[in-house]
Design an enzyme around this catalytic site. Structure first.
Site, PDB file in Angstrom:
ATOM      1  N   LYS A  57      37.642  29.366  33.530  1.00 51.16           N
ATOM      2  CA  LYS A  57      39.272  28.340  32.690  1.00 51.16           C
ATOM      3  C   LYS A  57      38.668  27.248  33.620  1.00 51.16           C
ATOM      4  O   LYS A  57      39.054  26.343  32.747  1.00 51.16           O
ATOM      5  CB  LYS A  57      40.106  29.439  32.998  1.00 51.16           C
ATOM      6  N   GLN A 101      47.983  33.479  36.804  1.00 51.72           N
ATOM      7  CA  GLN A 101      46.583  35.137  36.604  1.00 51.72           C
ATOM      8  C   GLN A 101      47.182  36.078  36.549  1.00 51.72           C
ATOM      9  O   GLN A 101      48.204  36.458  37.712  1.00 51.72           O
ATOM     10  CB  GLN A 101      45.624  34.776  37.352  1.00 51.72           C
ATOM     11  N   ASP A 124      49.460  29.956  27.811  1.00 51.65           N
ATOM     12  CA  ASP A 124      48.727  30.921  27.689  1.00 51.65           C
ATOM     13  C   ASP A 124      49.850  32.421  26.736  1.00 51.65           C
ATOM     14  O   ASP A 124      48.773  33.646  26.670  1.00 51.65           O
ATOM     15  CB  ASP A 124      48.647  32.178  29.545  1.00 51.65           C
TER      16      ASP A 124
END
Length: 287
Positions: A57, A101, A124
């Site tokens: 990322k 994450q 996200d």
């Protein structure tokens, strides 16, 4: 269907094309505001797969001219410590997107931490509020994998209205939002999972099938009817590359379109994260 008619839904090629556009948008933002869009990634613990994803990322940010802040926290981190870090990033005007994450160590209340992310920085698409707003057709950043799938299908001219879509999987960041996005696109949606009875029958009725169950090749090629759009969101490493959740070998002679594994859904997931961070930066700058 014949081999010649199945469209290969190449996520890698589309992601590269989108990155060219994003690079120009990032350059315009920097020129207008003097500030570079920033994605903050939070990695708790030392899971090697998670560290790899975070690195990928960060590399994607660099490719379009963005910056990323890597926040690394020990495996012993408490929910309270992680919430404090998220609050700090929420209040940092230089940070436009926040990625926590998954998964986090088991002592942490992951849902509470996801939901602490500011909706405007939830690039996200993991908050309950964002999911609710997306489901209701209100502005929100969609969960990246299903949002990336929708973008890939739309860009390849796949029709949704009135189609029978079957999603195999019900996770909070893939199966559930995927079903809602397809429903919002006027599909008739069936959600299946690992305990669904007569799974083959459900799959056999699908005009669009999405494998998102996390079990290698659970969905058999023989279940799929001719002309189906086959989307495989799974990836399981093997000695010769990897397989997905759907038995893909030979599927190009059955499907009207299909995503390869790897190179289909995966590149679109990270690409969507970057695209949504650029959008958040543009909104913050009121472009």
């Amino acid at each position: 269907m014949t081999d010649a008619t199945a469209t290969r839904l190449d996520g890698r090629a589309l992601a590269k094309e989108i990155e060219t556009d994003l690079s120009q948008r990032v350059a315009a933002l920097i020129e207008k505001t003097g500030r570079t869009p920033i994605l903050a990634t939070i990695l708790v613990g030392d899971d090697p797969a998670s560290a790899t994803y975070v690195r990928m990322k960060g590399n994607a940010c660099k490719r379009v001219g963005m910056e990323s802040i890597k926040v690394e926290m020990p495996a012993s981190t408490t929910t309270e410590e992680l919430l404090a870090k998220i609050d700090e990033l929420n209040n940092n005007p230089d940070v436009h997107g926040i990625l926590l994450q998954h998964p986090v160590p088991e002592q942490i209340d992951e849902r509470a931490c996801f939901d602490a992310i500011d909706l405007n920085k939830d690039v996200d698409g993991v908050t309950s509020l964002g999911f609710g707003r997306m489901s209701m057709g209100e502005p929100a950043y969609g969960s990246c994998t299903p949002q990336g799938i929708m973008y890939l299908l739309e860009k390849n001219g796949i029709e949704f209205a009135g189609k029978n879509a079957v999603v195999v999987g019900r996770s909070a960041i893939l199966g559930k939002p995927m079903a809602q996005m397809l429903l919002n696109a006027n599909c008739t949606v069936t959600t299946c999972h690992s305990r669904t009875q007569n799974l083959a029958e459900h799959v056999g009725r699908a005009d669009i099938i999405v494998g998102a169950v996390g079990v290698p090749e659970l969905i058999k090629k023989d279940w799929i009817k001719p002309g189906t759009v086959v989307v495989d969101a799974g990836f399981h490493p093997t000695d010769d590359g990897g397989v997905g959740d759907i038995e893909l070998k030979g599927v190009e002679s059955i499907a009207s379109a299909y995503t390869p594994v790897p190179g289909g859904v995966g590149p679109m997931t990270i690409n969507t994260l970057i695209r949504q961070t650029v959008e958040a930066a543009e909104k913050a700058a009121s472009l």
